[in-house]
Enzyme design. Structure first.
Site, short mmCIF file in Angstrom:
data_model
loop_
_atom_site.label_atom_id
_atom_site.label_comp_id
_atom_site.label_asym_id
_atom_site.label_seq_id
_atom_site.Cartn_x
_atom_site.Cartn_y
_atom_site.Cartn_z
N SER A 14 83.26 149.14 103.02
CA SER A 14 84.70 149.29 103.08
C SER A 14 85.18 149.81 101.72
O SER A 14 84.38 149.98 100.81
CB SER A 14 85.37 147.95 103.38
OG SER A 14 85.30 147.14 102.22
N LYS A 15 86.48 149.99 101.63
CA LYS A 15 87.04 150.57 100.40
C LYS A 15 86.69 149.73 99.17
O LYS A 15 86.66 150.25 98.06
CB LYS A 15 88.55 150.68 100.53
CG LYS A 15 88.94 151.89 101.37
CD LYS A 15 90.42 152.17 101.24
CE LYS A 15 90.86 153.20 102.25
NZ LYS A 15 92.16 152.93 102.81
N ARG A 16 86.46 148.45 99.39
CA ARG A 16 86.09 147.59 98.25
C ARG A 16 84.84 148.12 97.54
O ARG A 16 84.63 147.89 96.37
CB ARG A 16 85.78 146.17 98.73
CG ARG A 16 86.98 145.34 99.05
CD ARG A 16 86.57 143.96 99.46
NE ARG A 16 85.73 143.97 100.67
CZ ARG A 16 84.47 143.58 100.71
NH1 ARG A 16 83.88 143.12 99.64
NH2 ARG A 16 83.78 143.63 101.84
N GLY A 31 84.10 151.22 97.09
CA GLY A 31 84.29 152.58 96.55
C GLY A 31 84.76 153.49 97.67
O GLY A 31 85.18 153.02 98.73
#
Ligand code: GLU
Length: 467
Positions: free
Chosen positions: A240-242, A244
């Protein structure tokens, strides 16, 4: 052309992410390998969440990766009549029914199930209601799911998967606003488009038994299924965006080459001995579902960077030169016409891990007058070097501007000044590039061309004279 028909069916509710791109790539490779057909279908039945902007973003990203389709893009939003007919067919044959339960009633049923510790399944209140004339009461259409037995299929990646039909409640196939739902339209389309294999992310495994029952109810043949394990971040949680960037185009913006991303994505789940580097052509030849693993792939940004470095190093300089324009533009540089970008690339290919890095390192070629790094200037552009620049200017004025020519001219400077390479090389590098960490001086000279070299050396010489 073989019988193989596969598809990529993104929902346009955001950009194309890494996981979707890998699914698209696997489908594309299978189609190419088996000389089959790769179909692109935009699943935009959720009118609220689908946007044209997302459609464009997905199409751009696929084009950038080189994943061209043979049929489509088809838009589900343009096929509502077909879905309507198929829903009517199920209603007419008693395989679907209208459900008049209100959202409040359904909430209450869910809550009651939760309190009993049961799964929140629809309880079938309207399943056996006698047909009722339409009086404007809102309804949804539910599929009459099998209540007994099992639904089973052999997944091409995961092997046999079996579900107890008692786990499947009567799902909604048409919402109260008349729009059909994903699990229904996906079956109609996959069947009507003649797909032989549905290859998609394994977040859809649980939908598959429901879809198989719909195929059967509509009298369609059931295609094969292959569910690709998901992609995880380094912490083994779903990517996920966490972790990158997850958008394909964000990687382009960060200076990755499409071939690096393609190579990276294919290896996230598929292997071929211990080989790591594959061109698209090699992939088309070698890809097979037999070598797609059952366990989730872990996204490793370092490996992607390593591949990118490899493809930059070995890439065709002319093509990379064209790509470089995009990255230069992003730092407000419009390259001068008389500078051959292929030569610029050649000078930087061995020292750039991304195209963004290459553009930054290339900036000095296009900056007039060149900006000298203060430290480098204090050390290498002083009265002591004036003579070097004078001789260099003379020699380059008469040199042939090719690799041998500039090297010979430089050697003559060494002879005439009686200095060692380092004593002349660094001042030359600073004069031409502004700093000390630039590429090889011959490569810089060739890319700059005679006129610019002479100008820059003259400017350095003047600085020496003026202190
Ligand atoms: N549109 C679905 C999604 O984006 C994919 C459907 C499918 O592959 O069956 O998740």
């Amino acid at each position: 052309m073989s019988q193989t028909r596969v598809r990529f069916a993104p929902s346009p509710t955001g950009y194309l992410h890494i996981g979707g791109a890998r699914t698209a790539l696997f489908n594309y490779l299978l189609a190419r390998k088996e000389q089959g057909t790769f179909i692109l279908r935009i699943e935009d039945t959720d009118v609220q969440r689908s946007t044209q902007q997302s459609v464009d973003a997905i199409l751009d990203a696929m084009a950038w990766l080189g994943l061209s389709c043979d049929e489509g893009p088809f838009y589900q939003s343009e096929r509502f009549d077909l879905y309507q007919r198929k829903i009517q067919q199920l209603l007419d044959t008693g395989k679907a029914y209208k459900c008049y339960c209100t959202p409040e009633e359904l909430d209450a049923k869910r809550e009651a199930a939760r309190q009993r510790g049961d799964k929140p399944c629809y309880d079938g209140t309207c399943r056996d209601l006698p047909p009722r004339a339409d009086d404007g009461t809102p309804y949804v259409v539910r599929f009459k799911s099998q209540q007994q037995g099992r639904t089973s299929f052999v997944d091409r990646i995961k092997g046999r998967i079996t579900f107890d039909n008692s786990e499947l409640d009567d799902m909604i196939i048409q919402r109260s606003d008349g729009t059909p739902t994903y699990n229904f339209v996906v079956v109609v389309d996959d069947a009507e488009m003649g797909l032989t294999l549905v290859l998609r992310g394994d977040d859809h495994v649980n939908n598959t038994p429901r879809q198989i029952q719909i195929y059967t109810a509509l009298g369609y043949p059931v295609p094969e299924f292959a569910h690709v394990p998901m992609i995880l971040g380094a912490d083994k949680k779903r990517l996920s965006k966490r972790h990158g960037a997850t958008s394909v185009m964000a990687y382009r913006d960060m200076g990755y080459l499409p071939e690096a991303l393609v190579n990276y994505l294919v290896r996230l789940g598929w292997s071929y001995g211990d080989e790591e580097i594959f061109s698209m052509d090699e992939l088309v030849e070698k890809f097979s579902l037999d070598n797609v693993g059952r366990s989730a792939g872990v996204f490793n940004p370092e490996k992607l960077l390593w591949l990118n470095e490899h493809y930059i190093k070995t890439g065709d300089a002319r093509r990379l030169g064209e790509l470089l324009r995009f990255y230069l533009a992003r730092i407000d540089i419009v390259p001068a016409e008389d500078i051959d970008l292929a030569l610029v690339v050649k000078s930087l290919q061995d020292r750039s891990r991304t195209m963004v890095e290459m553009a930054q390192k290339a900036a000095f070629y296009f900056t007039e007058p060149v900006v000298h790094d203060a430290k480098a200037r204090a050390k290498f552009i002083t009265a002591e070097q004036e003579e070097i620049f004078a001789v260099l200017h003379e020699e380059l004025s008469g040199a042939t501007f090719d690799s041998d020519g500039v090297e010979a001219a430089f050697k003559r400077v060494l002879e005439r000044t009686g200095l060692k390479f380092g004593k002349v090389g660094q001042p030359t590098r600073v004069a031409l590039s502004g700093g000390t960490s630039a590429p090889g001086i011959y490569e810089i000279m060739l890319a700059l061309g005679r006129e610019r070299c002479l100008q820059r050396i003259k400017a350095a010489r003047e600085l020496c004279a003026n202190g």
